[in-house]
Write an enzyme that holds these catalytic residues in place. Structure first.
Site, PDB file in Angstrom:
ATOM      1  N   LYS A  52       0.856  -1.205  -0.425  1.00 49.85           N
ATOM      2  CA  LYS A  52       0.120  -0.390   0.019  1.00 49.85           C
ATOM      3  C   LYS A  52       0.750   1.266  -0.027  1.00 49.85           C
ATOM      4  CE  LYS A  52      -0.926  -0.482   4.733  1.00 49.85           C
ATOM      5  NZ  LYS A  52      -1.248  -1.131   6.461  1.00 49.85           N
ATOM      6  N   ARG A  98     -11.723  -0.893  13.300  1.00 53.56           N
ATOM      7  CA  ARG A  98     -11.862  -0.137  12.544  1.00 53.56           C
ATOM      8  C   ARG A  98     -12.238  -0.591  11.199  1.00 53.56           C
ATOM      9  NH1 ARG A  98      -5.444   0.542  10.766  1.00 53.56           N
ATOM     10  NH2 ARG A  98      -5.689  -1.063   9.453  1.00 53.56           N
ATOM     11  N   TYR A 138      13.233  29.815  10.087  1.00 54.97           N
ATOM     12  CA  TYR A 138      12.755  30.594  11.133  1.00 54.97           C
ATOM     13  C   TYR A 138      12.658  31.267  12.367  1.00 54.97           C
ATOM     14  CZ  TYR A 138      11.030  31.061   5.947  1.00 54.97           C
ATOM     15  OH  TYR A 138      11.243  31.274   4.639  1.00 54.97           O
ATOM     16  N   MET A 160      10.562  24.881   4.053  1.00 52.62           N
ATOM     17  CA  MET A 160      10.463  24.385   3.486  1.00 52.62           C
ATOM     18  C   MET A 160      11.049  23.746   1.745  1.00 52.62           C
ATOM     19  SD  MET A 160       7.985  25.610  -0.317  1.00 52.62           S
ATOM     20  CE  MET A 160       6.517  26.585   0.787  1.00 52.62           C
TER      21      MET A 160
HETATM   22  C1  LIG Z   1      -0.866  -2.061   6.956  1.00 51.94           C
HETATM   23  C2  LIG Z   1      -1.536  -3.314   7.019  1.00 51.94           C
HETATM   24  C3  LIG Z   1      -0.226  -3.946   6.982  1.00 51.94           C
HETATM   25  C4  LIG Z   1       1.422  -4.714   7.323  1.00 51.94           C
HETATM   26  O1  LIG Z   1       1.547  -3.183   9.041  1.00 51.94           O
HETATM   27  P1  LIG Z   1       3.025  -3.231   8.957  1.00 51.94           P
HETATM   28  O2  LIG Z   1       3.185  -2.935  10.304  1.00 51.94           O
HETATM   29  O3  LIG Z   1       3.580  -2.245   8.034  1.00 51.94           O
HETATM   30  O4  LIG Z   1       3.311  -4.744   9.029  1.00 51.94           O
HETATM   31  C5  LIG Z   1      -1.129  -5.407   7.208  1.00 51.94           C
HETATM   32  N1  LIG Z   1      -2.449  -5.436   7.415  1.00 51.94           N
HETATM   33  C6  LIG Z   1      -3.177  -4.024   7.018  1.00 51.94           C
HETATM   34  C7  LIG Z   1      -4.374  -5.296   7.351  1.00 51.94           C
HETATM   35  C8  LIG Z   1      -3.037  -3.117   7.170  1.00 51.94           C
HETATM   36  O5  LIG Z   1      -3.390  -2.442   7.197  1.00 51.94           O
END
Ligand SMILES: *Cc1c(COP(=O)(O)O)cnc(C)c1O
Length: 366
Positions: free
Chosen positions: A34, A132, A252, A300
């Site tokens: 992802k 979730r 800054y 930035m």
């Molecule tokens: C992101 C995610 C993972 C991977 O998690 P890591 O901690 O990066 O290994 C696995 N399962 C689900 C449902 C996730 O959202």
């Protein structure tokens, strides 16, 4: 002028896959891709995992799933976000599998199966404590009665909330809840552990573990030595070195006072590149193995580091923001965040350079 570069060691990703597989007791691993493989570039990472033996992948979004399908025509690809009515055709055409998280999605997928005249494969996510995504205990009776017959139940999964804290009691309670809910469904492969979950012990690895972060070098066992090989290195060049001939304050807000004689290097990276603004005055970078503190605020496009006493530093000297010399998790902690957030927010103004890719030529027997 040397560029700002994100170096990605693809060989280390393959090595990490093997380390995780051993830690999971040889159970199957799925690669989590992802957010463009946590910012490293799914197009480069996916083939490396495939060659390492990985056959199942998870993305968050449908578009990400389509991108993986285009690279790996034979892979099993799940989309974690689930499926909406307008997306069904795209799932079917690209042979993607939704993770069904709520009853409405089962209804959609079962209806699509009815139209297709065949069962359609999907994963079912169970809610075991993360609050979730996932089906609850009270959803399961309706799921069984109304829709399950139309679904090819390829995977039953859930997600751990506290896997990076081995002593947290929620790990055991989620494992027990997962077993109890999964027992009410037909037999199917089970998946529970993310990267950290793999290190909670064999019972957590189940049939298919789903590592993301650890593949990319993030420590899955915070507070203990990192068992993974470092994968990423972010370097930015020194653009200018300033020697102060009187007391002054850097950046800054003039937040960081410096005394006469200090040497300050300005480097070509800022928060627009994904370097957290909160790293200013808190994190350390590295030049040839020597720590250089980030002083003043991160701007930035520019960041300032104290190079007093490092006379060899000049225009073009590469500064490592994180990498083998400068632990990503430590930089993230100094900035009040986690390595995951830093990697996935890296910008698009620098090049990603891939090394360590050994394409295996098949040795055909004579
Ligand atoms: C992101 C995610 C993972 C991977 O998690 P890591 O901690 O990066 O290994 C696995 N399962 C689900 C449902 C996730 O959202």
């Amino acid at each position: 002028m040397p560029e700002t570069l994100l170096h990605v060691d693809l060989g280390a990703i393959a090595a990490n896959y093997a380390i995780l597989q051993a830690a999971a007791g040889g159970q199957e691993l799925a690669g989590v891709l992802k957010a463009d493989a946590y910012g490293l570039g799914a197009a480069a990472v996916a083939p490396v995992l495939w060659r390492a033996g990985c056959r199942t992948y998870f993305t968050a979004k449908l578009d990400e799933g389509m991108a993986v399908r285009a690279i790996l025509p034979e892979a099993v690809v799940y989309v974690l976000e689930g499926v909406a009515a307008a997306e069904i055709e795209t799932f079917l055409v690209n042979e993607l599998r939704p993770v069904l998280n709520q009853p409405g999605e089962l209804e959609l997928w079962a209806a699509a199966a009815g139209r297709a005249g065949q069962k359609l494969p999907a994963a079912l996510q169970l809610e075991t404590g993360m609050c979730r995504m996932g089906l609850t205990s009270s959803d399961l009776d309706a799921v069984r009665q109304k829709w399950l017959a139309a679904i090819d139940l390829a995977l039953v999964m859930s997600h751990l909330a506290c896997a990076d804290e081995p002593a947290h009691p929620q790990n055991a309670s989620q494992l027990a809840c997962f077993a109890a809910l999964a027992a009410r469904l037909p037999k199917a492969p089970r998946s529970l552990a993310n990267s950290s979950g793999i290190f909670l012990g064999r019972t957590f690895a189940t049939d298919l573990a789903r590592p993301g972060a650890a593949l990319y070098g993030i420590n899955p066992t915070p507070g203990r030595p990192n068992p993974m090989r470092p994968v990423v290195k972010l370097t930015a060049p020194v653009l200018r070195v300033l020697r102060l001939d009187g007391p002054a304050a850097v950046g800054y807000g003039a937040t960081h006072p410096v005394s006469s004689g200090a040497r300050i290097a300005t480097i070509g990276i800022g928060y627009a590149d994904g370097l957290p603004r909160a790293a200013g005055g808190a994190a350390k970078a590295s030049i040839q193995g020597r720590a250089v503190p980030l002083i003043g605020r991160v701007s930035m496009d520019l960041t300032t580091v104290d190079v007093s006493g490092l006379d060899e530093v000049g225009i073009g000297t590469p500064v490592e923001l994180f990498g083998p010399e400068c632990d990503l998790d430590a930089v993230a902690a100094a900035a009040g965040t986690i390595g995951y957030e830093i990697l996935t927010r890296l910008g698009s103004r620098f090049r990603r350079v891939y090394t360590g890719q050994h394409v295996q030529k098949r040795q055909d027997a004579a």
